[in-house]
Design an enzyme around this catalytic site. Structure first.
Site, PDB file in Angstrom:
ATOM      1  CG  HIS A 157      52.314   4.678  99.402  1.00 28.46           C
ATOM      2  ND1 HIS A 157      53.646   4.348  99.632  1.00 28.46           N
ATOM      3  CD2 HIS A 157      51.534   4.972 100.136  1.00 28.46           C
ATOM      4  CE1 HIS A 157      53.470   3.667 100.732  1.00 28.46           C
ATOM      5  NE2 HIS A 157      52.204   4.264 101.419  1.00 28.46           N
ATOM      6  CB  SER A 278      58.407  24.168  73.508  1.00 28.43           C
ATOM      7  OG  SER A 278      58.939  23.544  72.084  1.00 28.43           O
ATOM      8  CE  LYS A 284      56.052  20.621  76.817  1.00 34.82           C
ATOM      9  NZ  LYS A 284      56.803  19.902  76.628  1.00 34.82           N
TER      10      LYS A 284
END
Ligand code: ARG
Length: 461
Positions: A157, A278, A284
């Site tokens: 999970h 980016s 980024k």
């Protein structure tokens, strides 16, 4: 009469845009080489069986071989007027050798011709998928070998569950790709069957030799029912199905690569050549390629569903609907080979932050099962042990104290059976290494599995 190769019984000509709609030459020219290969085998067989004269057969074969050279040199141009690759090739052959070209289509229909070309096309390319998969598996194996003892959190999970090793995690994917490989082997068997000789649907009155054609083209089996031969697209569906399962595996792993290279996880870092920046945010480093593989999984499923839907309800034998089969398979072939190769490259350049992985197992409660099991071995019923440890975890969360940082007095207050050896038991390394059950994550198991899997790959060569 229409100017089509099949135009005898037609009086009117179709408009250009109608021709355009019915044509497949803009995509089935990808099978040009296979079409020539199939025609050469057929022409040889016609000569050998004296269905046409050996001189005619030789002229046709020579003409087709010279088309092969022009194709390789990039000198063939196709015309939408001639609808598909089969009729384009026949038209080009006629230009080259004259009327004798018209004898090539004896004892053959475009229905068994297209099926043969398509089988050959897939049969030639499945080995590329499989060798790309082998490279990926061998990359996974060397990474698993290196990280047999690298401890990380296992998840269920997406919540910390129990400690495992990164090597164990990688071998899980190795095994999935192994099954993918085996599925493609099976797919190859179902593709390696010759349809040619079925003619339009019922076989032919000419004394053809299908075994000879199968040998010439390297098919190890022959369709034994002419209706099946021209109607079957199972091999293509099987490919799309297998590719979908493979892409699903890649996509799950892609998801983890993306997640794990985020600031929050920081378990791994992708190499610069498999990341992008980016245009606005200078800091980024994006896992674009993993994202693209995950994204391309969608189009692969789409192709499977498109062809399944095309084929459903089609009465036997050939229907023009089936012309829709090729683009899906062509597209998925490119997608799947490229995606597997991208993955091999990404894994090859991967930096693993072992310290970060281990640390994530040390201030969590992923050792709670160890304590519950410990109490169970001391005679506490497991359900009760589970409840006791649950209470301790709750307290730990409230006081920001993992189980292994609690004092022995505190632990004994919860369960007097606990002794000082518990701290050893609660260590992530111990949790991992005690899981020696078959298929478990213990480092010794992982190492044995690496050796066993190396053998699988060696035997494949
Ligand atoms: N272009 C067709 C296809 O891709 C070839 C077979 C056509 N046969 C026919 N009878 N219309 O399926």
């Amino acid at each position: 009469m229409s100017d089509k190769l099949w135009g005898g019984r037609f009086t009117a000509k179709a408009s250009e845009w109608v021709d355009e709609f019915g044509a497949s030459i803009h995509f089935d020219q990808k099978m040009a080489a296979e079409d020539l290969e199939g025609s050469i085998a057929h022409a040889k067989m016609l000569g050998k069986q004296a269905i046409i004269s050996s001189d005619e057969s030789a002229q046709i074969v020579a003409g087709l071989e010279s088309l092969q050279q022009e194709l390789t040199a990039g000198n063939l141009t196709f015309d939408v007027k001639n609808e598909d690759i089969h009729m384009n090739m026949e038209a080009l052959l006629t230009e080259k050798i004259g009327a004798v070209a018209g004898k090539l289509h004896t004892a053959r229909s475009r229905n068994d011709q297209v099926a043969t070309d398509f089988h050959l096309w897939v049969k030639h390319r499945l080995p590329h998928v499989m060798s790309a998969l082998t490279d990926l598996q061998s990359e996974l194996l060397s990474l698993a070998d290196k990280h047999a003892g690298t401890i990380m959190s296992g998840y269920t999970h997406l919540q910390h569950a129990q400690p495992i090793t990164y090597g164990h995690y990688l071998l899980a994917y190795f095994n999935m790709f192994q099954r993918d490989y085996e599925r493609f082997e099976f797919n190859q068997k179902h593709t390696d069957i010759l349809p040619l000789g079925a003619a339009a649907l019922a076989g032919t009155t000419f004394p053809i030799d299908r075994e000879f054609v199968a040998d010439e083209l390297g098919f190890s089996d022959i369709y034994h029912n002419s209706l099946d031969a021209v109607s079957d697209r199972d091999f293509a569906l099987e490919f799309l199905g297998n590719a979908s399962i493979l892409m699903m595996h890649l996509s799950r792993m892609a998801e983890e690569l993306i997640l794990w290279s985020s600031y929050e996880f920081n378990y791994i870092e992708l190499s610069d050549d498999f990341s992008t920046g980016s245009s606005i945010m200078p800091q980024k480093k994006n896992a674009d390629f993993a994202e693209l593989v995950r994204g391309k999984t969608g189009r692969t499923y789409g192709s499977l569903l498109a062809l399944l839907t095309t084929m459903k309800s089609l009465p036997l034998a050939y229907n023009k609907d089936m012309q829709e089969d090729k683009e899906q398979v062509f597209d998925v072939m490119d997608t799947v080979i490229a995606s597997v190769k991208i993955f091999t490259g990404m894994l090859n350049g991967l930096t693993v932050h072992e310290g970060q992985m281990l640390a994530a197992t040390q201030d969590d409660f992923s050792n709670a099962t160890e304590l519950a099991d410990y109490l169970a071995t001391k005679g506490v019923p497991f359900r009760k042990a589970h409840a006791i440890v649950g209470q301790l975890v709750l307290k730990g969360i409230q006081t920001h104290t993992p189980l292994q940082k609690m004092t022995l007095t505190d632990l004994q207050a919860a369960a007097p059976q606990i002794e000082a050896d518990i701290y050893q038991i609660l260590a992530s390394e111990t949790a991992v290494n005690r899981r020696t059950s078959l298929g478990g994550t213990a480092v010794t198991n992982v190492k044995k599995e690496v050796t066993r899997n190396y053998k699988i790959l060696e035997e494949r060569q």
